[in-house]
Design an enzyme around this catalytic site. Structure first.
Site, short mmCIF file in Angstrom:
data_model
loop_
_atom_site.label_atom_id
_atom_site.label_comp_id
_atom_site.label_asym_id
_atom_site.label_seq_id
_atom_site.Cartn_x
_atom_site.Cartn_y
_atom_site.Cartn_z
CG ASP A 84 -1.96 1.01 1.29
OD1 ASP A 84 -2.21 1.65 0.25
OD2 ASP A 84 -2.56 1.20 2.37
NE ARG A 129 -11.20 12.39 -7.13
CZ ARG A 129 -12.07 11.80 -6.28
NH1 ARG A 129 -13.34 11.64 -6.60
NH2 ARG A 129 -11.65 11.40 -5.09
CE LYS A 130 -11.97 5.24 -12.74
NZ LYS A 130 -13.00 4.31 -13.26
C1 LIG Z 1 2.88 18.58 -3.48
C2 LIG Z 1 2.09 17.32 -3.70
C3 LIG Z 1 2.82 16.05 -3.50
C4 LIG Z 1 1.84 14.93 -3.31
C5 LIG Z 1 2.47 13.65 -3.01
C6 LIG Z 1 1.45 12.69 -2.56
C7 LIG Z 1 1.99 11.38 -2.24
C8 LIG Z 1 0.97 10.54 -1.61
C9 LIG Z 1 1.54 9.32 -1.06
C10 LIG Z 1 0.50 8.62 -0.28
C11 LIG Z 1 0.99 7.31 0.23
C12 LIG Z 1 -0.05 6.74 1.07
C13 LIG Z 1 0.12 5.32 1.36
C14 LIG Z 1 -0.98 4.81 2.22
C15 LIG Z 1 -2.31 5.11 1.61
C16 LIG Z 1 -3.42 4.78 2.50
O1 LIG Z 1 -3.37 3.84 3.23
S1 LIG Z 1 -4.84 5.78 2.43
C17 LIG Z 1 -5.87 5.10 3.73
C18 LIG Z 1 -6.82 4.06 3.24
N1 LIG Z 1 -7.80 4.60 2.35
C19 LIG Z 1 -8.80 5.39 2.76
O2 LIG Z 1 -8.92 5.75 3.92
C20 LIG Z 1 -9.79 5.81 1.73
C21 LIG Z 1 -11.21 5.68 2.25
N2 LIG Z 1 -12.15 5.84 1.13
C22 LIG Z 1 -12.55 7.05 0.72
O3 LIG Z 1 -12.27 8.06 1.35
C23 LIG Z 1 -13.37 7.10 -0.54
O4 LIG Z 1 -14.01 5.88 -0.77
C24 LIG Z 1 -12.48 7.45 -1.79
C25 LIG Z 1 -11.40 6.37 -2.01
C26 LIG Z 1 -11.82 8.82 -1.61
C27 LIG Z 1 -13.37 7.46 -3.02
O5 LIG Z 1 -14.47 8.27 -2.75
P1 LIG Z 1 -14.87 9.49 -3.71
O6 LIG Z 1 -13.80 10.51 -3.73
O7 LIG Z 1 -16.22 9.96 -3.28
O8 LIG Z 1 -14.87 8.82 -5.12
P2 LIG Z 1 -16.10 8.45 -6.05
O9 LIG Z 1 -16.61 9.73 -6.66
O10 LIG Z 1 -17.07 7.55 -5.35
O11 LIG Z 1 -15.36 7.57 -7.14
C28 LIG Z 1 -14.47 8.14 -8.08
C29 LIG Z 1 -14.14 7.04 -9.06
O12 LIG Z 1 -13.41 6.01 -8.36
C30 LIG Z 1 -14.08 4.74 -8.44
N3 LIG Z 1 -13.89 4.08 -7.15
C31 LIG Z 1 -13.95 4.64 -5.91
N4 LIG Z 1 -13.68 3.70 -4.96
C32 LIG Z 1 -13.44 2.55 -5.63
C33 LIG Z 1 -13.08 1.23 -5.21
N5 LIG Z 1 -12.91 0.93 -3.91
N6 LIG Z 1 -12.91 0.29 -6.16
C34 LIG Z 1 -13.06 0.58 -7.47
N7 LIG Z 1 -13.37 1.83 -7.93
C35 LIG Z 1 -13.56 2.78 -7.02
C36 LIG Z 1 -15.54 5.11 -8.70
O13 LIG Z 1 -16.22 4.03 -9.33
C37 LIG Z 1 -15.39 6.33 -9.61
O14 LIG Z 1 -15.06 5.88 -10.91
P3 LIG Z 1 -15.47 6.71 -12.23
O15 LIG Z 1 -16.93 7.04 -12.08
O16 LIG Z 1 -14.59 7.93 -12.30
O17 LIG Z 1 -15.18 5.76 -13.34
#
Ligand SMILES: CCCCCCCCCCCCCCCC(=O)SCCNC(=O)CCNC(=O)[C@H](O)C(C)(C)COP(=O)(O)OP(=O)(O)OC[C@H]1O[C@@H](n2cnc3c(N)ncnc32)[C@H](O)[C@@H]1OP(=O)(O)O
Length: 186
Positions: A84, A129-130
């Site tokens: 992850d 966004r995927k």
């Molecule tokens: C300066 C900047 C530097 C930045 C540098 C960043 C670096 C960054 C490193 C991070 C490294 C982290 C490493 C640990 C990462 C964790 O461990 S994160 C913690 C575990 N995950 C979570 O807590 C997420 C919990 N879930 C959620 O909050 C929400 O379900 C999500 C994932 C945000 C999705 O919700 P949403 O934003 O409302 O998305 P939604 O509109 O329902 O769906 C968008 C699209 O995704 C699809 N989708 C959503 N969920 C799923 C699913 N489970 N399966 C399949 N399709 C899905 C939908 O079907 C939809 O597809 P399309 O219609 O576009 O074809």
């Protein structure tokens, strides 16, 4: 075990953002309190990462004794966490924060405690966004080290998010992070 994971037809392959480190350079941690990579998380796994070529990163995990699942081997949940983290870190090439939506792991070989694992993770492509990612792990140090034998594989879907995603949970952060909330890349 064969996976049902399939990449969509409308997948596009982005270029890494300009500020993504060059191949071989260390990647910054994305959040100092992260269990996977944070240096301000004493209970954590302290994974480290380097940029690879293009959209690939490599990660390193020392399999500590406390990560035991079955006798003498890594717990499957720990390996899943490492994948992850590795695939999430690959998403850094997009320059946008992400969270994991879906992750699936194949556990191919036992991984003895005391091993050092290397992860090779990449972005395969994006649709809106995927972010579609994949990764493999090999043992590079330890009693069964063999850089040519894949001991686990993973595929994962990450979703790009805005900083608002964590607005409701920021009050639960444990202690004072070394980088104030909002300035880290989470
Ligand atoms: C300066 C900047 C530097 C930045 C540098 C960043 C670096 C960054 C490193 C991070 C490294 C982290 C490493 C640990 C990462 C964790 O461990 S994160 C913690 C575990 N995950 C979570 O807590 C997420 C919990 N879930 C959620 O909050 C929400 O379900 C999500 C994932 C945000 C999705 O919700 P949403 O934003 O409302 O998305 P939604 O509109 O329902 O769906 C968008 C699209 O995704 C699809 N989708 C959503 N969920 C799923 C699913 N489970 N399966 C399949 N399709 C899905 C939908 O079907 C939809 O597809 P399309 O219609 O576009 O074809």
């Amino acid at each position: 075990m064969s996976s049902t994971w399939t990449l969509p037809d409308d997948l596009t392959v982005p270029e890494p953002v300009e500020f993504f480190p060059a191949a071989g350079e260390k990647l910054p941690q994305h959040w100092s309190k992260c269990f996977g990579c944070g240096d301000d998380q004493p209970a954590g796994m302290a994974m480290s990462f380097r940029a690879g070529n293009g959209l690939e990163v490599t990660g390193r995990l020392e399999v500590a004794k406390k990560y035991q699942g079955g006798p003498g081997v890594i717990h499957g949940g720990i390996l899943s966490t490492a994948f992850d983290e590795a695939q999430g870190m690959a998403c850094m090439a997009l320059g946008s924060p992400v969270v994991t939506g879906h992750l699936e792991i194949d556990f191919a070989r036992p991984i003895p405690l005391g091993s050092v694992l290397e992860f090779r993770a990449r972005i395969d492509g994006v649709v809106r966004r995927k972010v579609y990612t994949s990764a493999e792990a090999v043992i590079v140090e330890g009693p069964t080290a063999d850089p040519d034998t894949v001991v686990g594989t993973s595929r994962g879907l990450f979703l790009t998010i805005t900083s608002e995603h964590f607005a409701k949970t920021k009050e639960f952060v444990d202690g004072e992070p070394t980088s104030p909330f909002g300035t880290s890349s989470v």
